[in-house]
Each structure stands twice: as structure tokens, then as C-alpha cells.
Enzyme design. Structure first.
Site, short mmCIF file in Angstrom:
data_model
loop_
_atom_site.label_atom_id
_atom_site.label_comp_id
_atom_site.label_asym_id
_atom_site.label_seq_id
_atom_site.Cartn_x
_atom_site.Cartn_y
_atom_site.Cartn_z
N TYR A 63 -6.45 31.63 -0.92
CA TYR A 63 -5.45 30.56 -0.78
C TYR A 63 -6.14 29.24 -1.05
O TYR A 63 -7.21 28.97 -0.49
CB TYR A 63 -4.88 30.57 0.63
CG TYR A 63 -3.38 30.37 0.69
CD1 TYR A 63 -2.75 29.39 -0.07
CD2 TYR A 63 -2.59 31.18 1.50
CE1 TYR A 63 -1.39 29.21 -0.02
CE2 TYR A 63 -1.21 31.02 1.56
CZ TYR A 63 -0.61 30.03 0.80
OH TYR A 63 0.74 29.86 0.85
N GLU A 65 -4.43 25.74 -1.58
CA GLU A 65 -3.53 24.60 -1.73
C GLU A 65 -4.35 23.32 -1.92
O GLU A 65 -5.33 23.08 -1.21
CB GLU A 65 -2.64 24.45 -0.50
CG GLU A 65 -1.52 25.46 -0.42
CD GLU A 65 -0.59 25.19 0.75
OE1 GLU A 65 0.57 25.61 0.68
OE2 GLU A 65 -1.04 24.56 1.73
N ASP A 209 7.44 19.41 -24.94
CA ASP A 209 7.44 20.78 -24.45
C ASP A 209 6.83 21.64 -25.55
O ASP A 209 7.53 22.10 -26.46
CB ASP A 209 8.86 21.23 -24.11
CG ASP A 209 8.88 22.60 -23.43
OD1 ASP A 209 7.84 23.28 -23.45
OD2 ASP A 209 9.93 23.00 -22.91
N THR A 235 2.66 26.48 -22.06
CA THR A 235 2.33 27.75 -21.43
C THR A 235 0.93 28.15 -21.86
O THR A 235 0.39 27.64 -22.85
CB THR A 235 3.31 28.85 -21.84
OG1 THR A 235 3.33 28.94 -23.27
CG2 THR A 235 4.71 28.56 -21.33
N LYS A 238 1.68 33.22 -24.91
CA LYS A 238 2.12 33.06 -26.29
C LYS A 238 0.91 33.07 -27.23
O LYS A 238 0.01 33.88 -27.07
CB LYS A 238 2.99 31.82 -26.43
CG LYS A 238 4.26 31.85 -25.56
CD LYS A 238 5.14 30.65 -25.83
CE LYS A 238 6.45 30.70 -25.06
NZ LYS A 238 6.27 30.46 -23.61
N ARG A 244 -0.01 34.70 -18.23
CA ARG A 244 1.28 34.04 -18.11
C ARG A 244 1.15 32.90 -17.10
O ARG A 244 0.79 33.11 -15.94
CB ARG A 244 2.35 35.03 -17.65
CG ARG A 244 2.66 36.10 -18.70
CD ARG A 244 3.89 36.88 -18.34
NE ARG A 244 5.07 36.03 -18.25
CZ ARG A 244 5.80 35.64 -19.31
NH1 ARG A 244 5.46 36.02 -20.52
NH2 ARG A 244 6.86 34.88 -19.14
#
Length: 416
Positions: A63, A65, A209, A235, A238, A244
Site C-alpha cells: 500500500y 498512498e 488525449d 495509456t 496499446k 494496462r
């Protein structure tokens, strides 16, 4: 000649097979599906074994954060190093002043960009969904369409190219707070300089984008939006061939706003195994082999477009500059949805997409995955023939499927 990206073998499922054979069987069946059919979905690719190794690593347990050096959990010393490596590699690869590598997806990255620059109710100019805009570009089913006032620009119905005069006119009329350039199905390079000029004229932010072309940008096979856009959303899968996930690139002046928009505003703890896998992919993308790969992706797409046109399909814009192309199968007597079904039965996996005509759907396909497998122009010419055969004669599906199986057998993505 094709540029082969040799992968050394699939991830082992032995442990999973012993613990949960039901899920192991699904994983193996999916591997078989991927390796015995042609993966022509423009948004998909095969990651390297190194990327898969990072995804399946103990980093998945952590974890984290916050950001390196300022976490909300203890024990983050090593994941801090991994994230810093990912950021350093991303900024070097794309020539950006700042990178945020924590976004869980491309849509999450776009949400963060909006959160950093906009307030609910602001006007945004973006490509309309019927012309190739993404759900995050104003769909009423998406947060973007519910929280912001989107105005859609489009493409010329004859050429299929972005109508920049319409973009300018709409910007002058609506005075948007931000302009978004990018599409899920536009096969030509985006003219980022033209969008920047309009944004400056009306005092708008420019958001690129670049989810689809960013891998080509990394390989020097497409122009970069980084010098022109205030924020670039992308992303990491691709063409980029990573896990991903999403990322954002921006100048140092917006770095704090972008980081706070990702965490804590739009998402919680970073997925550190994915962040590490992104670092691996950025490292791979900085190599000469990836540059050759990116250019081969485009060469394959151009040959595929030419050969599909020779088979009688209508190629939107007359070709492509990128990894993707959109075609209308109507000249062969089938609509987009029927065509996708016939092609799927023949072992060719791709998507439907909107075409620049009302209520008409065509096909969107790409060459990133098949190029990773090592296929080149000769194979693209053969794929086009199989494509046309399957669409013209529904009864030919079984024969075409056998040829597809033979072709993919000669180009396994994970040999061994």
C-alpha cells in the site's frame, strides 16, 4: 522485413494450477485464444515477459498512498525508488518536465486532467463521439458529460479529416475552458500546433488525449503532443506495450495540480506492481529495437490499409499515418456489426466504430499486436485477403480460420 520482438515464454501458471485449477484453466484458455487468433484490436498488444513479471511481483502487496518521500504508509522505501525510476524514464522518453505514473487507466488520467484544470459546469470542446471521441470526451453516460458542458467538433464527411475551421469557429463561439484533441479511431496524425493556436486565441487549456499514439511518439513514429499541450493524458498499454494503466505528462507549473488531482482527489493508493511494470515498459521503449518496432507498426498499417482497399473495403481518409485504420465494409454488402461477427468466426478479432456518417458503423483495427509477433508487410497483405474472403463469403469462415491458425502458429507471441 518485419521487426521481430521475441518473447521468451508465458508466465507460469503452475502454482495457480495447483491452488485454483478452475482459474488456471481460464488463463490457459485465454492464452490459447490470444495466440491462435489474429489480435487486430487497435488498443491491444502483447506485453513482454519482464512487464508480466513486474505485474505478478510482491509489489502487488504494498500500500503506497501518496508520492515518493511523502507516503501515508510505512515501508515504502523501495517502492519509492521504483516510482522514481518510472517517472524519470517517462520524462526522459517523452521530453516532459513532469510525469504522473499512478493513474489506473487512460480514463482515470483524463478525469485527473479535468480535475486539475476545470470546475463542474465548465465548457469543454472535444471531438464528438459520433466522429471518434472517447467516452471521456462528453458522453452523457460518463462523468465527463454529467459534470461539464461539452461541445463536439467533428471531421469532414468527405475526407474524414478533422475540420479545423469548425474547431476554430466553435471555440470562438463557446469560449471553452479547455480544448481536448485526441480520438479513439482517427487514423491520421493530430495537428497539435493547430489546436494550440486555437486554444491560445480563446484562452483555453489544451489537453491532448494521446492514449492511442503515445507508443508511436515514444518510438519516434508520430509527432509529440508534449511541446503543445498543457496536459497530455495517455495509456501505457496499446502501442507502448506496457501494463494496462494510465499516465499524465505536463509542465512543471502544473505538476502539483496534476499530482493532487490524481491523489487524493480521484483515486487512492497507487498500484505499485503496475507502476513498476510501467517503468519496465518505459525502459523497453527507450531502445533502438522499440524505435524499429514503432516504425514497423506504421508500415504494416499502411500496407494493410492499401490491401483492404484492394479487397473492396472503403478505407476512411484513404489510409493511415498510425497503427490504426477504420474501414467501411458496406461495399462488400455487410454492415459493421455483421462484418465483425463474420471476422470473429474466422479468427480475426477487432472492433466496430462510428464512421463520419449518421448511424453508420464501420470497423476499427490496428497492427500493434501482430507486429509484436513479428509479422510484416507480406503478412499484412495476406491478412487483407483473408479479411475480404471472410466478408464476401460467410461459408468461407472455416477455411479462413484454418489459415489464420497456420499464420499465428508461425508467429507465436510467447515462443517456447
Amino acid at each position: 522485413m518485419p521487426v521481430t520482438h521475441t518473447l521468451e515464454g508465458p508466465p507460469s501458471v503452475d502454482v495457480l494450477g495447483r491452488q485454483d485449477p478452475e482459474l488456471a484453466e481460464i488463463l490457459l484458455a485465454e492464452l490459447t485464444r490470444q495466440t491462435t487468433t489474429l489480435q487486430l484490436i487497435a488498443a491491444e498488444n502483447f506485453t513482454s515477459p519482464a512487464v508480466l513479471a513486474a505485474l505478478g511481483s510482491p509489489l502487488a502487496n504494498k500500500y503506497a498512498e501518496g508520492y515518493p518521500g511523502a507516503r501515508h504508509h510505512g515501508g515504502c522505501e523501495l517502492v519509492d525508488v521504483a516510482e522514481r525510476i518510472a517517472v524519470q524514464r517517462a520524462t526522459a522518453l517523452f521530453g516532459a518536465e513532469h510525469a504522473n505514473v499512478q493513474s489506473h487507466s487512460g480514463s482515470s488520467a483524463v478525469l485527473a486532467a479535468y480535475a486539475a484544470l476545470l470546475r463542474p459546469g465548465d465548457t469543454v470542446l472535444a471531438m464528438g463521439l459520433p466522429h471518434g471521441g472517447h467516452l471521456t470526451h462528453g458522453s452523457p453516460a460518463n462523468f465527463s458529460g454529467r459534470w461539464f458542458d461539452f461541445v463536439g467538433y467533428g471531421v469532414d464527411p468527405e475526407s474524414g479529416l478533422i475540420d479545423h475551421e469548425q474547431v476554430r469557429a466553435l471555440a470562438r463561439t463557446h469560449r471553452p475552458k479547455a480544448i481536448v484533441c485526441g480520438s479513439i479511431s482517427y487514423p491520421r496524425h493530430i495537428d497539435y500546433a493547430a489546436f494550440r493556436e486555437v486554444a491560445d486565441e480563446v484562452g483555453a487549456y489544451l489537453i491532448a488525449d494521446a492514449a492511442h499514439p503515445i507508443g508511436l511518439v515514444a518510438g519516434g513514429a508520430a509527432p509529440s503532443p508534449v511541446p503543445y499541450a498543457d496536459v497530455v493524458c495517455a495509456t501505457t498499454h496499446k502501442v507502448l506495450r506496457g501494463p494496462r494503466g494510465g499516465m499524465l505528462l505536463c509542465g512543471s507549473g502544473l505538476a502539483d495540480r496534476v499530482d493532487r488531482a490524481v491523489f487524493p482527489f480521484t483515486q487512492g493508493g497507487a498500484q505499485m506492481h503496475t507502476v513498476a511494470a510501467k517503468a519496465v515498459a518505459f525502459g523497453e521503449a527507450a531502445t533502438p529495437a522499440f524505435t524499429a518496432y514503432a516504425h514497423q507498426v506504421v508500415a504494416n498499417a499502411r500496407v494493410l490499409a492499401q490491401c483492404l482497399a484492394a479487397e473492396g473495403l472503403a478505407v476512411v481518409t484513404g489510409g493511415t499515418d498510425t497503427h490504426l485504420l477504420t474501414v467501411d465494409p458496406a461495399p462488400l454488402g455487410v454492415d459493421g456489426r455483421t462484418a465483425r461477427g463474420r471476422l470473429a468466426a474466422a479468427g480475426m478479432v477487432l472492433d466496430t466504430c462510428a464512421l463520419p456518417r449518421p448511424d453508420v458503423r464501420g470497423l476499427r483495427l490496428g497492427t500493434a499486436a501482430v507486429t509484436t509477433q513479428g509479422m510484416g508487410e507480406a503478412e499484412m497483405a495476406r491478412v487483407a485477403v483473408l479479411f475480404g474472403t471472410a466478408l464476401r463469403d460467410e461459408s468461407a469462415g472455416r477455411h479462413v480460420r484454418e489459415e489464420v491458425r497456420d499464420l499465428t502458429g508461425r508467429f507465436p507471441p510467447y515462443p517456447g
